[in-house]
Scaffold this motif. Sequence first.
Motif, PDB file in Angstrom:
ATOM      1  N   ALA A 183      -5.579   8.642   5.605  1.00  0.00           N
ATOM      2  CA  ALA A 183      -5.341   9.352   6.528  1.00  0.00           C
ATOM      3  C   ALA A 183      -6.436  10.378   7.258  1.00  0.00           C
ATOM      4  O   ALA A 183      -6.417  11.113   7.969  1.00  0.00           O
ATOM      5  CB  ALA A 183      -4.112  10.270   6.130  1.00  0.00           C
ATOM      6  N   MET A 212       0.591  -1.365   0.071  1.00  0.00           N
ATOM      7  CA  MET A 212       0.002   0.046  -0.108  1.00  0.00           C
ATOM      8  C   MET A 212       1.043   1.364   0.020  1.00  0.00           C
ATOM      9  O   MET A 212       2.104   1.087   0.450  1.00  0.00           O
ATOM     10  CB  MET A 212      -0.862  -0.064   1.253  1.00  0.00           C
ATOM     11  CG  MET A 212      -0.297   0.235   2.364  1.00  0.00           C
ATOM     12  SD  MET A 212      -1.130   0.840   3.920  1.00  0.00           S
ATOM     13  CE  MET A 212      -1.534   2.312   3.744  1.00  0.00           C
ATOM     14  N   THR A 213       0.332   2.423  -0.596  1.00  0.00           N
ATOM     15  CA  THR A 213       1.005   3.515  -0.503  1.00  0.00           C
ATOM     16  C   THR A 213      -0.142   4.400   0.448  1.00  0.00           C
ATOM     17  O   THR A 213      -1.423   4.526   0.064  1.00  0.00           O
ATOM     18  CB  THR A 213       1.024   4.327  -1.907  1.00  0.00           C
ATOM     19  OG1 THR A 213       1.788   3.368  -2.549  1.00  0.00           O
ATOM     20  CG2 THR A 213       1.895   5.470  -1.619  1.00  0.00           C
ATOM     21  N   LEU A 214       0.506   5.304   1.183  1.00  0.00           N
ATOM     22  CA  LEU A 214      -0.216   6.147   2.214  1.00  0.00           C
ATOM     23  C   LEU A 214      -1.058   7.175   1.283  1.00  0.00           C
ATOM     24  O   LEU A 214      -0.613   7.590   0.121  1.00  0.00           O
ATOM     25  CB  LEU A 214       0.528   6.784   3.051  1.00  0.00           C
ATOM     26  CG  LEU A 214      -0.158   7.637   4.431  1.00  0.00           C
ATOM     27  CD1 LEU A 214      -0.733   6.704   4.982  1.00  0.00           C
ATOM     28  CD2 LEU A 214       0.743   8.683   4.931  1.00  0.00           C
ATOM     29  N   SER A 215      -2.519   7.131   1.642  1.00  0.00           N
ATOM     30  CA  SER A 215      -3.478   7.823   0.677  1.00  0.00           C
ATOM     31  C   SER A 215      -4.319   8.995   1.639  1.00  0.00           C
ATOM     32  O   SER A 215      -4.184   8.666   2.817  1.00  0.00           O
ATOM     33  CB  SER A 215      -4.511   6.855   0.136  1.00  0.00           C
ATOM     34  OG  SER A 215      -5.373   6.393   0.900  1.00  0.00           O
ATOM     35  N   MET A 216      -4.658   9.831   0.927  1.00  0.00           N
ATOM     36  CA  MET A 216      -5.415  10.896   1.833  1.00  0.00           C
ATOM     37  C   MET A 216      -6.746   9.922   2.353  1.00  0.00           C
ATOM     38  O   MET A 216      -7.033  10.677   3.487  1.00  0.00           O
ATOM     39  CB  MET A 216      -6.213  11.991   0.701  1.00  0.00           C
ATOM     40  CG  MET A 216      -4.716  13.142   0.326  1.00  0.00           C
ATOM     41  SD  MET A 216      -4.200  13.826   1.709  1.00  0.00           S
ATOM     42  CE  MET A 216      -5.547  14.880   1.940  1.00  0.00           C
TER      43      MET A 216
END
Lengths: 170, 170
Positions: A8, A1-5
């Motif tokens: 967050a 995964m990549t951090l997403s809005m």
Amino acid sequence: MTLSMYDASAPVFIRGLNQLAAILHKAAAHAQAHKIDPSVLVNARLYPDMFPLARQIQIATDHARGAPARLAGITRPSYPDTEATFDELQARIAKTIAFIETFKPEQIDGSEERTIIVPVRGNNIEFKGAPYLLGFAQPNFYFHTTTAYAILRHCGVEIGKMDFLGSLPV
Amino acid sequence: MTLSMYDASAPVFIRGLNQLAAILHKAAAHAQAHKIDPSVLVNARLYPDMFPLARQIQIATDHARGAPARLAGITRPSYPDTEATFDELQARIAKTIAFIETFKPEQIDGSEERTIIVPVRGNNIEFKGAPYLLGFAQPNFYFHTTTAYAILRHCGVEIGKMDFLGSLPV
């Protein structure tokens, strides 16, 4: 995964709201067990010119539903600030969680640079999405949920930090 | 920009720590103006079995430096918990900010799924990077910085939420 809005925002607020609900359940049980009028806790404050518990909950839910809504480009729904009992505060929290749960990641993802207009003390402030979330919505949310916790702890309700954090998100 | 683990950690903690420092400066000035022994504020608490102000600051700085360090795969440096004055607490906050400022984005970015081991109440808990940051380090940080604020507000220090939030991150 990549951090997403989305990562967050929506799940962070839902998690915090669920813990806030758990804390208020303990506060209501404490009032019952100790024969305290629940309205004493609902109206408790840490200093005469600070907001009482009910207002802390109202503002926390304002930021919690405002963030995903604004990041998704939707107007934040207005909730009247009329709650005066633990049951009414729980209903507001539940309504807020249900609202946040309607958002799909694709509505919020990619909003890092989206222009967000937020009324702050009478002025319309223009944010970009990521600084709004990380530097305004989140700190505001935690400020008011922690203050709610602190008011209840100061009143002797048996709660601990794990009630605030919830189960560890491994 | 795309939201990154660096964006959601280092600058968020630096921002919160700068505001915490500003709040403590107001508290020290309040003590001086009102002829209050500063140690009364440093040792103030909201309930007999809650941590006092100094310990709230120590724990907030623990989470603030622990998060970037752990996300970057570096051991969190140990700070002895010996601060007993406003000046010593300010020095701890400044040291923490200076430490966080040493991190480059590439050390922290991509840590969403990195395994993070955190001692929590005697157990080593294994987190993934993103849930550790969003569901543990951030809420812990805000919990202790807000509690520090609440202790001082309860003691009559003239601070408001904008001291906690800082200038708006537009």
